[in-house]
Design an enzyme around this catalytic site. Structure first.
Site, PDB file in Angstrom:
ATOM      1  N   ARG A   1      32.345  28.388  47.872  1.00 56.26           N
ATOM      2  CA  ARG A   1      31.614  29.650  47.985  1.00 56.26           C
ATOM      3  C   ARG A   1      30.329  29.704  47.175  1.00 56.26           C
ATOM      4  O   ARG A   1      29.312  30.166  47.660  1.00 56.26           O
ATOM      5  CB  ARG A   1      32.524  30.785  47.532  1.00 56.26           C
ATOM      6  CG  ARG A   1      33.664  30.933  48.472  1.00 56.26           C
ATOM      7  CD  ARG A   1      34.608  31.988  48.030  1.00 56.26           C
ATOM      8  NE  ARG A   1      35.596  32.147  49.098  1.00 56.26           N
ATOM      9  CZ  ARG A   1      36.629  32.968  49.046  1.00 56.26           C
ATOM     10  NH1 ARG A   1      36.829  33.699  47.973  1.00 56.26           N
ATOM     11  NH2 ARG A   1      37.461  33.048  50.038  1.00 56.26           N
TER      12      ARG A   1
ATOM     13  N   GLU B   1      43.897  39.452  39.272  1.00 49.86           N
ATOM     14  CA  GLU B   1      42.449  39.311  39.100  1.00 49.86           C
ATOM     15  C   GLU B   1      41.990  39.847  37.745  1.00 49.86           C
ATOM     16  O   GLU B   1      40.922  39.482  37.250  1.00 49.86           O
ATOM     17  CB  GLU B   1      41.720  40.028  40.256  1.00 49.86           C
ATOM     18  CG  GLU B   1      40.247  39.681  40.331  1.00 49.86           C
ATOM     19  CD  GLU B   1      39.537  40.263  41.547  1.00 49.86           C
ATOM     20  OE1 GLU B   1      40.202  40.551  42.565  1.00 49.86           O
ATOM     21  OE2 GLU B   1      38.300  40.414  41.472  1.00 49.86           O
TER      22      GLU B   1
END
Ligand SMILES: Cc1cc2nc3c(=O)[nH]c(=O)nc-3n(C[C@H](O)[C@H](O)[C@H](O)COP(=O)(O)OP(=O)(O)OC[C@H]3O[C@@H](n4cnc5c(N)ncnc54)[C@H](O)[C@@H]3O)c2cc1C
Lengths: 618, 251
Positions: free
Chosen positions: A333, A428
Site C-alpha cells: 500500500r 488497531e
C-alpha cells in the site's frame, strides 16, 4: 514514567516463544474468575472477541461502545479479507512466510516475536470463525476459497464477498450476544470512555458519559482493556467511520501510557477521490480489486482530460506494472500510494481535480467475462456507481489514496499490556504488529488474534496478582477523574464561540494531510508543529460545542520507513530509505504535561531471524 | 440545487413531534443526503438554533446506523441502499423532501430522527448464535459446506440490522430481520445442533417485543439495503414449524 518499558519478549527460539510463555504464565482458577471485573472499551473485532472470550472463561466483563449496538463498530466496514497461513492452495505458504511477509511489509519496524505469534495464531482464527458460522467464500468442492492481497506472492486471504469485516464482526457480535444473555458480559452501548483511572500506579477503572442522557459514571475494575480503534480520523477525511476517534487512547496517553510510532499512518491507494468541500468521508475500494484491475494514467499530461477509452494502449502508463514487475498491481500500500501521488504530481492525474488514477477492469472483463467480475466485486462496483454516478464495467474507476489505518498506537509489551500496569491495549489501538506499514487483510487477523487468543492467555498472568485489590469507585482517584471530566465539559460549553467543531476538525485534517500525509519533509513538519497550537488556541477561544475535542502527538522520525516517507530520505529510485543504525526502534512518546513537549523513549528492535534488507517488490 | 425540507422534530421520547420546514440552497448534486443534513446543521448552529439529531457512522451503507424515512420510503428512493448512500442528484431541483425517523412501535424515538433499536440486539441475544468456544474449533476445512448453501447463508448474513424492514412493513413486523439470522445459521452444518431451540427462542422474543405479523406485502424486501430476500421469511416459517413438530414429538 509509570510502570516499566520492557517488551518482556520470552526467551527461546522464535517458534517456541508463545508456547513456552503460556507454559510459564500464571493462571486464575475457574471459580476465582468471577471475582474479577474486566472493562473492555470497544466492541469491534478486538474488543468484541476479547469481551466474549473473557466472559466465556468466567470473568465478569463490562463492554463499552459509542454506537447504539456493538454490531456497528467500525470493523463492520472492512471489505477485502483476512489472512492465514493455511496453505490450502498448496502454493508454498507457511507460518514462517506469513511472518516474513508481514515483517517485511512493515519495513522491519515491528517485533519479530509479536509478528511470529500472530502468524502462528492466524490459522486458529479461521477455524474459530468457521465454527461460529462465518460464511466465508467456498469453492464448488465445499472447501474454503482464497484470494491474493498486496505484498504477498501466495493466495492466503479468506473472504466473505466484499463484506469480510461485517461477517467476522457479526460472528464476534453473536458470541458477545451469547455472553450478554448468559449475564457474564454487561454491554453498555452509547457510552463513551472519557478518562482512565489509575490507582497506586495501576489502571483500575474508567469514567464514562452516556451519550443519550449525558450522565457521567465511574466504573471500577481489576483491569482495563482498550480496544477503541485507530486515530485515522485526525485527518478528518479518511475511510474510517465518522464516529471513530482517538479519545480512548489519548486519555490513556495523558494518564501516562506511552504512544508509540504515531507517524506510522497508512494511506490506502484505492479510494474514491475527493469530490467536494462538504464531503464527510472517503470511501475505500477494496485492495482485492487490484487482483483484476490494472492501474494506469496517460503517459502524457496533455491526454489527462481525454475520455479514457480514446487513449490508445501505447499512450497509457501502467506504472505499477512498469516499476514493480514481480508484484505489479499488487505492490504494498505505501508504495502504491506514493506512486499514485508521484504521477499526479507530474500532472498526469485524471478526473476534474487531477488527483486520480484509473483502475481499469477492461482486460479482466475480456478475459473472464463480466459475470465473473460481477460475482467477485459486484457490490464494490455498485458502491462506486452510487457515489460517482459512473458504471465501472464500462469506464475505468478513478481512485486516489486516502488515510485508512494507523499502525501506531499505544505501546504494549508482549502480553499486550501498556507501560501502565493493568491497562491492556488490543486491535488497531495498539502499535504492536504492523511496523511502518500494514499489509492488506492483516488488521482483521490481528484484532481477532488479540481478542480470541492472545489476551485471554496473557491477562490472567497479571490478574493472578490482583485478587481482591479492586478499589471502590468512590475512592479519591475516581473522584478526581470524574471532576476532571466535568471540568473539561464545562469548559467546552462555556467557550460559546462561533465556529463548529467540524470546521476545526476539517482545518486540522487538511493541515495534517498536507504536512504529514503521504510524504513528509522537515520544513512541513515544523510548520505543522507551529500551526497546531495556534489552531488549538483558536479552538478554545471560538468553538461552539456539541461534542469532543481533538488532539494529537508530535512526530519526528528522521528516516523513511514504510508509510512514513520523509522526502529527505529516499533511494535514487524514490523508495523509502531506512536508517537501521539509528532508527531500528519503536518510538514511544510520553505525555509531558499540557503545553509541554512529550518525552521520547526508544525500544530498540532486535532481529534474530530475519535480515534487514531494502524492501524490493520489483 | 435548492430544496425545501420538512423534518420531524421531537425533543424527547415523551413529547409529541411535528414536521418543521427548512429551506436549503446551493447544494451540489454530488452531496450525499446526510452531508446535506450536515450542512443544514452548520447553518442552524450559526443561527443559534438547535441542530437536528440524526444517527450515522460508516456512511457507506454497511454499519446500519442511519435510519431515515424519506418521502414515506425507508432509506429514501435509491434502492437498494442505506440513506447514507443516497445522493442529492436523485432529487429534482426545488423538490420538497419529507424526512422522518423509522416509525415503528418497538423502536421508540429518542430525539428528532434518532430511534432506539436495542430490541434487535435482544432478538439476537435470544439465540442468534452458534455456541463455539474459542479454542475448541476443529480445523476449518474439516467441515465442507456445499457452495450453494454457503452462498445462501452469506446472502442472509448480509443483513445490516438497520430495521428498515420493520419500518416499511404496514404491520411493523421484524420477520425479515429475524428470518435472515435464523436462515444464515440454519443453512450451515455448524448451526445444526442449536437449530430448533434457536428459532423458537428468537421468535418468542420477537413476538414478546411487540412486532407485528407478516402478511406478505413484501415492502420489507423492497426497501432492504442489503437486498435480503423475502423468501427467507418462508424459510423462517419452515424452520419454526419443524422445530415445533420436533418438540411436540418429544425430540
Ligand atoms: C473501509 C475499511 C476497510 C478495511 N478493510 C480491511 C480488510 O479487508 N482487511 C483487514 O485486515 N483490515 C481492514 N481494515 C482495517 C480494519 O477494519 C480495522 O483496523 C479493524 O477492524 C479495527 O478493529 P478494532 O476492533 O481495533 O477497532 P474498531 O472496529 O474501530 O472498534 C472500536 C470500538 O471502540 C469503541 N470506542 C472507540 N472509542 C471509544 C470510547 N472513547 N468510548 C467507548 N467506546 C469507544 C467503538 O464504539 C468501537 O466499538 C479496513 C478498514 C477500513 C476503514
Amino acid at each position: 514514567m509509570i510502570g516499566t518499558f520492557d517488551a518482556k519478549i520470552p526467551a527461546g527460539p522464535l517458534a517456541q516463544k508463545w508456547r513456552s510463555h503460556r507454559d510459564h504464565s500464571r493462571l486464575v482458577s475457574p471459580n476465582n474468575r468471577r471475582k474479577f471485573e474486566i472493562i473492555v472499551v470497544g466492541s469491534g473485532l478486538a474488543g468484541g472477541s476479547a469481551a466474549a472470550t473473557l466472559g466465556e472463561l468466567g470473568y465478569r466483563v463490562k463492554c463499552f461502545c459509542f454506537q447504539d449496538s456493538p454490531r456497528r463498530a467500525h470493523s463492520i466496514a472492512a471489505q477485502g479479507g483476512i489472512n492465514a497461513a493455511k496453505n490450502y492452495q498448496n502454493d508454498g505458504d507457511s507460518v514462517y512466510r506469513l511472518f516474513y511477509d508481514t515483517i517485511k511489509g512493515g519495513d522491519f519496524r515491528s517485533r519479530e516475536a509479536n509478528v511470529y505469534r500472530l502468524a502462528q495464531i492466524a490459522n486458529n482464527i479461521i477455524d474459530q470463525c468457521v465454527a461460529q458460522g462465518v460464511p466465508f467464500a467456498r469453492e464448488y468442492s465445499g472447501y474454503l476459497a482464497n484470494r491474493s492481497f498486496g505484498g504477498a506472492q501466495v493466495s492466503r486471504t479468506f473472504y466473505a464477498r466484499g463484506q469480510t469485516g461485517q461477517q467476522l464482526l457479526l460472528g464476534c457480535y453473536q458470541a458477545l450476544c451469547r455472553q450478554i444473555a448468559a449475564d457474564t458480559v454487561r454491554m453498555l452501548p452509547q457510552t463513551e470512555m472519557l478518562d482512565l483511572v489509575i490507582v497506586d500506579g495501576r489502571a483500575k477503572g474508567i469514567i464514562t458519559r452516556n451519550l443519550r442522557s449525558g450522565h457521567i459514571d465511574k466504573h471500577a475494575a481489576d483491569a482495563v482493556v482498550l480496544a477503541s480503534g485507530g486515530y485515522g480520523n485526525v485527518y478528518y477525511l479518511s475511510t474510517n467511520a465518522r464516529g471513530c476517534n482517538v479519545t480512548g487512547t489519548y486519555r490513556a496517553y495523558k494518564r501516562g501510557a506511552l504512544f508509540a510510532n504515531p507517524s506510522f499512518t497508512q494511506i490506502h491507494p484505492t479510494c474514491i477521490p475527493v469530490s467536494g468541500e462538504h464531503q464527510s468521508k472517503l470511501t475505500l475500494m477494496s485492495e482485492s480489486l487490484r487482483n483484476d484491475g490494472r492501474v494506469w494514467v496517460p503517459k502524457r499530461k496533455e491526454n489527462r482530460e481525454k475520455v479514457p477509452g480514446e487513449i490508445p494502449e501505447a499512450d497509457r502508463d501502467y506504472y505499477l506494472e512498469r516499476k514493480y514487475p514481480s508484484y505489479g498491481n499488487l505492490a504494498p500500500r505505501d508504495i502504491s500510494s506514493r506512486a499514485a501521488k508521484e504521477v499526479c504530481d507530474e500532472g498526469r492525474g485524471v478526473g476534474h481535480s487531477g488527483r486520480g488514477v484509473y483502475l481499469d477492469f477492461a482486460d479482466a472483463i475480456k478475459r473472464l467475462g463480466e459475470e465473473t467480475i460481477r460475482e467477485r466485486y459486484g457490490n464494490l462496483f455498485e458502491v462506486y456507481e452510487k457515489i460517482t454516478g459512473e458504471d465501472a464495467y464500462k469506464v475505468p474507476m478513478r481512485i486516489y489514496p486516502a488515510v485508512h489505518y494507523t499502525m501506531g498506537g499505544l505501546w504494549v509489551d508482549y502480553d499486550l499490556m501498556s507501560n501502565v500496569p493493568g491497562l491492556f491495549v488490543i486491535g488497531e489501538a495498539n502499535f504492536s504488529d504492523h511496523g511502518a506499514n500494514r499489509l492488506g487483510a492483516s488488521a482483521l487477523m490481528q484484532g481477532l488474534a488479540d481478542g480470541y487468543f492472545v489476551l485471554p492467555n496473557t491477562l490472567p498472568n497479571y490478574l493472578a496478582g490482583q485478587m481482591g485489590k479492586r478499589p471502590s469507585p468512590d475512592c479519591p482517584e475516581f473522584r478526581e477523574a470524574e471532576q476532571n471530566v466535568h471540568a473539561r465539559i464545562d469548559r467546552l460549553l462555556k467557550v460559546n464561540g462561533t465556529r463548529s467543531l467540524d470546521s476545526f476538525h476539517r482545518d486540522l485534517g487538511l493541515l495534517l494531510w498536507e504536512k504529514c500525509g503521504m510524504s513528509r519533509h522537515e520544513n512541513g513538519l515544523r510548520e505543522a508543529l507551529q500551526k497546531i497550537p495556534e489552531l488549538r488556541e483558536e479552538f478554545w477561544r471560538d468553538v461552539r460545542v456539541l461534542g469532543s475535542d481533538e488532539d494529537f502527538n508530535q512526530f519526528e522520525r528522521d528516516e523513511s520507513a514504510g508509510a512514513h516517507f520523509r522526502e529527505e530520505h529516499q533511494t535514487p529510485d524514490g523508495e523509502a530509505l531506512r536508517d537501521d543504525e539509528r532508527h531500528a526502534a519503536v518510538f514511544a512518546w510520553e505525555f509531558g504535561g499540557d503545553g509541554q513537549a512529550p518525552k521520547l523513549h526508544r525500544e530498540p528492535l532486535h532481529f534474530e531471524t530475519v535480515d534487514l534488507t531494502q524492501r524490493s517488490y520489483k | 440545487m435548492n430544496f425545501r425540507l420538512r423534518i420531524w422534530r421531537q425533543p424527547n421520547r415523551k413529547s409529541p413531534g411535528k414536521l418543521v420546514d427548512y429551506d436549503i440552497r446551493d447544494i451540489s448534486p454530488n452531496t450525499s443526503f446526510l452531508e446535506m443534513l450536515d450542512i443544514l446543521n452548520e447553518t442552524l448552529l450559526g443561527r443559534d438554533e438547535e441542530p437536528i439529531a440524526f444517527d450515522s457512522d460508516c456512511r457507506e451503507g454497511i454499519c446500519g446506523t442511519c435510519s431515515l424515512t424519506i418521502n414515506g420510503e425507508a432509506h429514501g428512493p435509491d434502492h437498494p441502499g442505506a440513506v447514507c448512500e443516497l445522493y442529492m442528484r436523485k432529487f429534482r431541483d426545488g423538490a420538497t423532501i419529507i424526512v422522518e425517523p423509522f416509525h415503528v412501535g418497538s423502536f421508540p424515538i429518542v430525539k428528532d430522527l434518532v430511534i432506539d433499536r436495542s430490541v434487535l440486539d435482544r432478538i439476537v441475544q435470544a439465540g442468534g448464535f452458534i455456541s463455539a468456544r474459542a479454542g475448541s474449533a476443529p480445523e476449518a476445512n474439516s467441515i465442507p459446506v456445499p457452495k450453494h448453501n454457503a452462498d445462501l447463508a452469506m446472502e442472509a448474513a448480509a443483513c445490516i440490522g438497520c430495521g428498515a424492514c420493520a419500518a416499511a412493513c404496514p404491520n411493523g413486523s421484524a420477520m425479515l430481520f429475524t428470518s435472515a439470522k435464523v436462515s444464515h445459521l440454519a443453512f450451515l452444518p455448524q448451526g445444526d445442533p442449536e437449530r430448533a431451540s434457536r428459532v423458537l427462542k428468537m421468535v418468542q422474543v420477537m413476538d414478546a417485543e411487540g412486532f407485528g405479523n407478516c402478511t406478505n406485502t413484501y415492502e420489507c424486501e423492497a426497501v432492504c439495503p442489503a437486498e435480503i430476500s423475502a423468501s427467507f421469511i418462508a424459510k423462517l416459517n419452515r424452520e419454526y414449524a419443524r422445530a415445533v413438530l420436533q418438540r411436540s414429538a418429544g425430540e
